[in-house]
Design a protein around this motif. Structure first.
Motif, mmCIF file in Angstrom:
data_model
loop_
_atom_site.group_PDB
_atom_site.id
_atom_site.type_symbol
_atom_site.label_atom_id
_atom_site.label_comp_id
_atom_site.label_asym_id
_atom_site.label_seq_id
_atom_site.Cartn_x
_atom_site.Cartn_y
_atom_site.Cartn_z
ATOM 1 N N GLU A 40 94.381 12.179 -55.722
ATOM 2 C CA GLU A 40 94.107 12.827 -57.327
ATOM 3 C C GLU A 40 93.841 14.217 -57.209
ATOM 4 O O GLU A 40 94.406 14.869 -58.042
ATOM 5 N N ILE A 41 93.167 14.738 -56.233
ATOM 6 C CA ILE A 41 92.871 16.148 -56.249
ATOM 7 C C ILE A 41 94.148 17.190 -56.019
ATOM 8 O O ILE A 41 94.026 18.167 -56.416
ATOM 9 N N VAL A 42 94.893 16.546 -55.164
ATOM 10 C CA VAL A 42 96.200 17.251 -54.702
ATOM 11 C C VAL A 42 96.923 17.534 -56.085
ATOM 12 O O VAL A 42 97.560 18.444 -56.459
ATOM 13 N N LYS A 43 97.090 16.573 -56.740
ATOM 14 C CA LYS A 43 97.738 16.379 -58.158
ATOM 15 C C LYS A 43 97.274 17.231 -58.921
ATOM 16 O O LYS A 43 98.170 18.103 -59.703
ATOM 17 N N ILE A 44 95.751 17.388 -59.295
ATOM 18 C CA ILE A 44 95.155 18.498 -60.130
ATOM 19 C C ILE A 44 95.558 19.735 -59.560
ATOM 20 O O ILE A 44 95.747 20.620 -60.359
ATOM 21 N N ARG A 45 95.426 19.953 -58.227
ATOM 22 C CA ARG A 45 95.594 21.299 -57.917
ATOM 23 C C ARG A 45 97.103 21.671 -58.020
ATOM 24 O O ARG A 45 97.561 22.957 -58.428
ATOM 25 N N ALA A 46 97.983 21.019 -57.787
ATOM 26 C CA ALA A 46 99.436 21.086 -58.076
ATOM 27 C C ALA A 46 100.031 21.336 -59.510
ATOM 28 O O ALA A 46 100.637 22.521 -60.060
ATOM 29 N N LEU B 48 90.373 10.227 -62.463
ATOM 30 C CA LEU B 48 89.166 10.981 -61.896
ATOM 31 C C LEU B 48 88.213 10.409 -61.060
ATOM 32 O O LEU B 48 87.394 11.226 -60.436
ATOM 33 N N GLN B 49 87.827 9.219 -61.264
ATOM 34 C CA GLN B 49 86.898 8.518 -60.449
ATOM 35 C C GLN B 49 86.812 8.522 -58.901
ATOM 36 O O GLN B 49 86.078 8.297 -58.073
ATOM 37 N N PHE B 50 88.322 8.668 -58.572
ATOM 38 C CA PHE B 50 88.582 9.055 -57.076
ATOM 39 C C PHE B 50 88.522 10.423 -56.719
ATOM 40 O O PHE B 50 89.226 10.568 -55.343
ATOM 41 N N ILE B 51 88.218 11.284 -57.184
ATOM 42 C CA ILE B 51 87.845 12.721 -56.917
ATOM 43 C C ILE B 51 86.237 13.073 -56.549
ATOM 44 O O ILE B 51 85.590 12.474 -57.465
ATOM 45 N N SER B 52 86.158 13.625 -55.667
ATOM 46 C CA SER B 52 84.637 13.755 -55.248
ATOM 47 C C SER B 52 83.976 14.429 -56.393
ATOM 48 O O SER B 52 84.513 15.556 -57.179
ATOM 49 N N ALA B 53 82.789 14.735 -56.157
ATOM 50 C CA ALA B 53 81.822 14.889 -57.251
ATOM 51 C C ALA B 53 82.032 16.628 -57.271
ATOM 52 O O ALA B 53 81.936 17.333 -58.210
ATOM 53 N N GLN B 54 81.882 17.235 -56.015
ATOM 54 C CA GLN B 54 82.075 18.703 -55.856
ATOM 55 C C GLN B 54 83.454 19.176 -56.415
ATOM 56 O O GLN B 54 83.408 20.224 -57.137
ATOM 57 N N ASP B 55 84.415 18.342 -56.127
ATOM 58 C CA ASP B 55 85.820 19.117 -56.616
ATOM 59 C C ASP B 55 85.722 18.826 -58.350
ATOM 60 O O ASP B 55 86.433 19.664 -58.915
ATOM 61 N N LEU B 56 85.161 17.573 -58.841
ATOM 62 C CA LEU B 56 85.168 17.627 -60.212
ATOM 63 C C LEU B 56 84.312 18.921 -60.641
ATOM 64 O O LEU B 56 84.751 19.142 -61.831
ATOM 65 N N MET B 57 83.237 19.194 -60.337
ATOM 66 C CA MET B 57 82.448 20.330 -60.762
ATOM 67 C C MET B 57 83.154 21.678 -60.810
ATOM 68 O O MET B 57 83.069 22.364 -61.500
ATOM 69 N N LYS B 58 83.721 21.692 -59.316
ATOM 70 C CA LYS B 58 84.383 23.240 -59.042
ATOM 71 C C LYS B 58 85.872 23.337 -59.541
ATOM 72 O O LYS B 58 86.101 24.668 -59.828
ATOM 73 N N VAL C 254 87.924 20.641 -61.471
ATOM 74 C CA VAL C 254 88.399 19.842 -62.786
ATOM 75 C C VAL C 254 87.695 20.458 -64.137
ATOM 76 O O VAL C 254 88.500 20.712 -64.930
ATOM 77 N N VAL C 255 86.468 20.564 -64.015
ATOM 78 C CA VAL C 255 85.582 20.913 -65.291
ATOM 79 C C VAL C 255 86.115 22.487 -65.695
ATOM 80 O O VAL C 255 86.364 22.761 -66.862
ATOM 81 N N PRO C 256 86.177 23.351 -64.786
ATOM 82 C CA PRO C 256 86.668 24.601 -65.043
ATOM 83 C C PRO C 256 88.111 24.970 -65.626
ATOM 84 O O PRO C 256 88.391 25.681 -66.339
ATOM 85 N N SER C 257 88.988 24.038 -65.286
ATOM 86 C CA SER C 257 90.355 23.928 -65.796
ATOM 87 C C SER C 257 90.405 23.396 -67.283
ATOM 88 O O SER C 257 91.406 24.144 -67.809
#
Length: 763
Positions: free
Chosen positions: A691-697, A725-735, A737-740
Motif C-alpha cells: 500500500e505504501i508503494v501505491k501511495i508513493r507512486a 491504510l491499515q496495512f501501512i506502518s504508523a510511521q509512514d502514515l504520519m510522515k 499519508v497525512v501530509p499528502s
C-alpha cells in the motif's frame, strides 16, 4: 570427452529412456537403474550438465574409510567425511554444480541453430532436438541437445561419425534419428518464438532460491523432541555460525525469498537468517528462531518447516555431540550438512569447525569434496565452502528417484504440450506458406570451398538467395521512388513513402480493394485522448476523395476510378510513420522489425489491412518482450489504439503481466508519464504491491500531472478508495499519508486503531 562417447549415448538413448521409465514406474530405488542425465563435452563448464553425471559413485552402506565421530550412519545412508586435516587458506575454488538446464541459454540461445521435434516416439514420448555448427581448434563439429521426459543428452559430434551428407542438414538430422533408433522422423520446428519457448521449457525446473533447515544439537540430545526444544541464545556458538552464513532479517515486511515463512503476522517467528550467494537466495529455517510452545512436546511449528526441507544444516555445539539422521522423522530430508564446533581455536582466536555430510544412498555425490580436509576456521573461505556445499546438496537431492519421478512426470506433460503446439503451428503455416514472417537461418557445411561463416552466408539447402532479395527490395522499393508506381503521405507530417501496387494488392485484400476503389485518403481509427473517460465504440471508416466528387460501387467503375486517381499520392492518417514503413517493408519483402516501440501500432495496422500472420507475430512477440521497464510505454501506446480489437487483446495481456510485477512498474520513471485514463485502469485493478508503494507512486504522478488542491483529490478519488491504510506502518502514515492531504483524518485514525487492536474491528 571423445565424440565416440556421445555417439554411444545416442545409440543407447531409447534403451536408456525405457530403463529409466521402468525404474521410476516400478518404484525401484536401485541405483543401478537410477536415471542419469548425460552430458559429454570437452570440459564440464562448457557442457552445462551436472557434475554428478560424471561420477559413477558406488552407492552403498559401507562406512567411509576415514573414521568420523560426528555422525552415526544407519542403513540406507552414506557419509562423507575427511581426514581431520586443516583447510589450506590458499584453496578457495569452490564451484557450484553446473546445471543442464542452463545449456541452451549458454550455448544456443541467440546463436544460429535449428530445432526439431518428434511428437510421440514409442517408448520415449515427445522429444526435442537442438543442433548447431561449431568450429573448435580448426575442427568442424556439431553440437546437439536431445531432450525427452526422462533423459537429457548434450555433446559434440564429428561430421565423419554420421552417415550423412554434411552439406544437407535434413540428412544430418535424419541420420541422428536413425542413430537413436527412432521410428518417427524429426520435424523442423518453424515457429517465430521457438527459442524463447525452448528456453522456458529447459529452465522450468531451474531454481534461483532454496530453503534450508538449520538445526541445533547440544550435548546429550538424541531425539527430535530434544533438538527442537532448544531456545535461541544471542551471541552463542550457533548464533555465531548463522551470523557468518547470512544476515538476520525481520520477517515482517520482508520482500526477498521467504521459503514459506510468514511476512505479515509473525506466525513463523519474528526473525530468520537470509543470504544471497552466487545469484541464489537462501532462506534458513532456524530451529531456535521458529515459534516455540511450552505445551507442544513435538514443536509442530518448528517441525513442519524443517521436516519439509530437503537439505538441513546440523550444528553440533561441542566435541561431545554427534548426530543420527533417523532422529529426524521426515520423508523429505535427504541430505544433512553436519558442522561441529571444536574446542581448539586458531592463533588469531577464531573458532574451528569440522564438517561432515550424511545423505541417503540414492543422492548422488556433490562437491566440494572432503577427502583432503574437513576442518575450517571461521571466515569468508569457510562461508563460501559451506554455502557451496549446501546449494550443491540441494541440487543433488533432486536427482534422487523420489523427486526425479515427479520431475519426469511434469516434463512429460510440458513436452507433450510443447510438441503439440508445434504440430498445430506447422499445420497452420501450410495454409499461409506464402506469408511466413520468419525464415530459416543459413546452413553452412564446414569444409566447403567458400568461407565457413554460418552467420553471413546465404547459401542454403537449395539455393534461393531470398535474404539478398529481401534486402534489395527494401532499398529499391521503400526508399527510391523512381522504381515505384504509388506514393503514400503518412502521418500528420505527410512523410512520403513508396510502393508497388501489384505487390501490395497481392499481400493485402484491404489494399487491393482500396486501390480498386481509387480512395485517396485512408484512416485507421485511433484514440489519442488523455482523459479518464472510456474510449468510444470502434468505428472503421475509409474516407474517399475523387476528382468527380461522386461515389461509386466497388466493382462497377474500378477502371474509371484508377484513371481518375492517376498518380496522386495516397494520404494515410492516424498511422505513425515508423509503423507504416515497417508494414510496407513486410508487404514487399516478407520481413520487418518488431520491437516494443512499434509493436502496438504494427499489430493494429495488421488488423486494419487484414494481415493475420503479422498480427499473430506481434501478439506472440508481445509475450516475449514484456518487462516491467516497458510496461508503461506499452500502456501509453495501447491507449491510442483502443478502438482496435487487437489493442484490446494486447491490453489484457499487458495488464495481467502488470498485476504480478506492479511494484517495479510503480517505481519506474515511465509510470509518471501514464495518462489519467491509464492510471485509473491500472490502479483500480488488484495489483500485487504494498500500500505504501501505491501511495508513493500516486503522489509522484500527481505532483507531475495535476495541480494542487481539489483537482488532485478529485482525479485520484476512484483509486484512493481501494487503498487499505491499515496495512501501512504508523510511521509512514504520519510522515507520508497525512501530509499528502489525500485522506481524511478519521480514516487515518481508524487505520491506527486497527493496528493497535485488530480484534476490535469486524472482519
Amino acid at each position: 570427452m571423445a565424440s565416440d562417447d556421445v555417439m554411444e549415448q545416442l545409440r543407447d538413448f531409447k534403451q536408456s529412456c525405457i530403463q529409466t521409465r521402468d525404474s521410476l514406474v516400478a518404484g525401484h530405488e536401485d541405483v543401478a537403474t537410477s536415471p542419469r542425465k548425460v552430458s559429454h563435452c570437452h570440459n564440464l563448464e562448457d557442457a552445462g550438465g551436472r557434475w554428478d553425471s560424471y561420477f559413477h559413485y558406488p552407492f552403498s552402506n559401507t562406512p567411509s574409510p576415514v573414521a568420523c565421530e560426528l555422525v552415526e550412519v544407519p542403513e540406507g545412508f552414506r557419509e562423507e567425511c575427511g581426514p581431520a586435516k586443516r583447510w589450506p587458506d590458499s584453496e578457495t575454488d569452490f564451484a557450484l554444480t553446473p546445471l543442464e538446464e542452463k545449456t541452451y541459454r549458454n550455448l544456443f540461445y541467440h546463436t544460429e541453430h535449428w530445432n526439431y521435434y518428434v511428437e510421440d516416439e514409442p517408448y520415449v514420448g515427445p522429444c526435442v532436438l537442438s543442433i548447431k555448427q561449431e568450429a573448435q581448434e580448426t575442427r568442424a563439429l556439431f553440437r546437439v541437445i536431445v531432450r525427452s521426459p526422462d533423459y537429457f543428452v548434450h555433446g559434440l559430434l564429428l561430421p565423419s561419425n554420421l552417415s550423412a551428407n554434411r552439406y544437407d542438414k535434413d540428412d544430418i538430422v535424419s541420420s541422428l534419428g536413425k542413430l537413436m533408433n527412432f521410428s518417427s522422423l524429426f520435424k523442423f520446428a518453424d515457429k517465430p518464438d521457438i527459442e524463447d519457448e525452448i528456453l522456458k521449457l529447459d529452465e522450468t525446473f531451474l531454481k534461483n532460491s532454496i530453503k534450508v533447515g538449520a538445526l541445533l544439537v547440544r550435548p546429550g540430545q538424541s531425539s527430535e523432541e530434544d533438538m527442537l526444544k532448544n531456545l535461541h541464545v544471542p551471541g552463542g556458538p550457533f548464533d555465531q555460525l548463522l551470523t557468518l552464513l547470512g544476515d538476520r532479517v525481520a520477517l515482517k515486511g520482508f520482500h526477498g525469498f521467504l521459503g514459506g515463512l510468514d511476512p505479515h503476522n509473525d506466525l513463523t517467528g519474528k526473525e530468520s537468517v537470509f543470504t544471497e550467494f552466487e545469484g541464489i537466495e537462501i532462506m534458513f529455517h532456524v530451529s531456535t528462531l521458529l515459534p516455540y510452545s511450552n505445551s507442544d512436546i513435538q514443536q509442530v511449528n518448528r517441525k513442519r518447516h524443517i521436516g519439509n526441507d530437503i537439505t538441513c544444516l546440523v550444528f553440533l555445539e561441542g566435541p561431545d555431540c554427534h548426530f543420527n539422521p533417523l532422529w529426524i522423522r521426515s520423508h523429505f530430508l535427504h541430505s544433512f550438512i553436519v558442522v561441529q564446533l571444536l574446542s581448539e581455536t586458531t592463533n588469531e582466536g577464531l573458532p574451528l569447525y569440522r564438517v561432515s555430510t550424511i545423505s541417503r544412498n540414492l543422492v548422488p555425490p556433490f562437491s566440494p569434496q572432503l577427502k583432503h580436509y574437513d576442518i575450517f576456521p571461521a571466515g569468508p573461505g569457510f562461508r563460501n565452502f559451506l554455502l557451496t556445499k549446501i546449494i550443491n546438496s540441494d541440487r543433488a537431492c533432486y536427482d534422487a528417484p523420489k523427486f526425479l519421478r515427479l520431475t519426469c512426470r511434469t516434463r512429460l506433460q510440458l513436452l507433450s504440450e510443447f510438441v503439440s503446439t508445434l504440430s498445430d503451428e506447422a499445420d497452420l503455416q501450410k495454409k499461409y506458406l506464402s506469408r511466413r514472417c520468419v525464415r530459416r537461418g543459413s546452413w553452412i557445411p564446414f569444409g566447403a570451398s567458400r568461407p565457413p561463416s554460418s552467420f553471413f552466408d546465404s547459401v542454403r539447402d537449395s539455393y534461393d538467395n531470398s535474404d539478398r532479395l529481401a534486402d534489395d527490395l527494401t532499398v529499391a522499393l521503400c526508399t527510391k521512388n523512381e522504381f515505384t508506381d504509388t506514393t503514400f503521405l503518412v502521418g500528420h507530417n505527410r512523410v512520403p513513402m513508396y510502393g508497388v501496387k501489384a505487390i501490395l494488392a497481392c499481400r493485402s485484400r484491404v489494399m487491393c480493394r482500396l486501390f480498386a476503389e481509387g480512395s485517396q485518403q485512408w484512416n485507421m481509427p485511433s484514440c489519442s485522448r488523455r482523459s479518464s473517460s472510456p474510449p468510444p465504440t470502434p468505428r472503421y471508416t475509409i474516407k474517399k476523395r475523387h476528382s468527380t466528387g461522386q461515389p461509386f460501387e466497388y466493382m462497377a467503375g474500378c477502371d474509371e476510378a484508377r484513371q481518375q486517381s492517376g498518380n496522386e499520392p495516397y494520404v494515410v492518417e492516424n498511422i505513425e510513420e515508423t509503423v507504416f514503413r515497417e508494414l510496407l517493408c513486410y508487404f514487399m519483402t516478407g520481413s520487418c522489425n518488431i520491437h516494443p516501440l512499434n509493436i502496438v501500432g504494427l499489430a493494429c495496422a495488421a488488423e486494419y489491412f487484414d494481415v493475420p500472420d503479422l498480427r499473430q507475430a506481434c501478439l506472440d512477440h508481445l509475450i516475449c518482450c514484456l518487462s516491467s521497464d516497458i510496461l508503461c510505454q506499452l500502456l501509453n501506446q495501447l491507449e491510442k489504439y483502443l478502438t482496435c480489437q487487437t489493442a484490446k487483446s494486447m491490453l489484457i495481456t499487458v495488464l495481467q503481466y502488470a498485476d504480478g510485477n506492479a511494484e517495479r512498474m510503480l517505481m519506474s520513471r515511465g509510470f509518471l508519464d501514464l495518462s489519467e485514463h491509464m492510471l485509473l485502469v491500472v490502479m483500480q485493478r488488484n495489483i500485487q504491491a504494498s500500500e505504501i508503494v501505491k501511495i508513493r507512486a500516486l503522489l509522484a504522478w500527481a505532483e507531475l500531472n495535476t495541480s494542487e488542491g481539489a483537482n488532485r483529490h478529485k482525479i485520484l478519488q476512484p483509486v484512493l478508495k481501494n487503498i487499505q491504510l491499515q496495512f501501512i506502518s504508523a510511521q509512514d502514515l504520519m510522515k507520508i499519508v497525512v501530509p499528502s492531504g489525500l485522506f481524511q483524518a478519521d480514516k487515518v485514525m481508524e487505520a491506527l486503531a486497527y493496528q493497535a487492536n485488530p480484534d476490535s474491528f469486524d472482519s
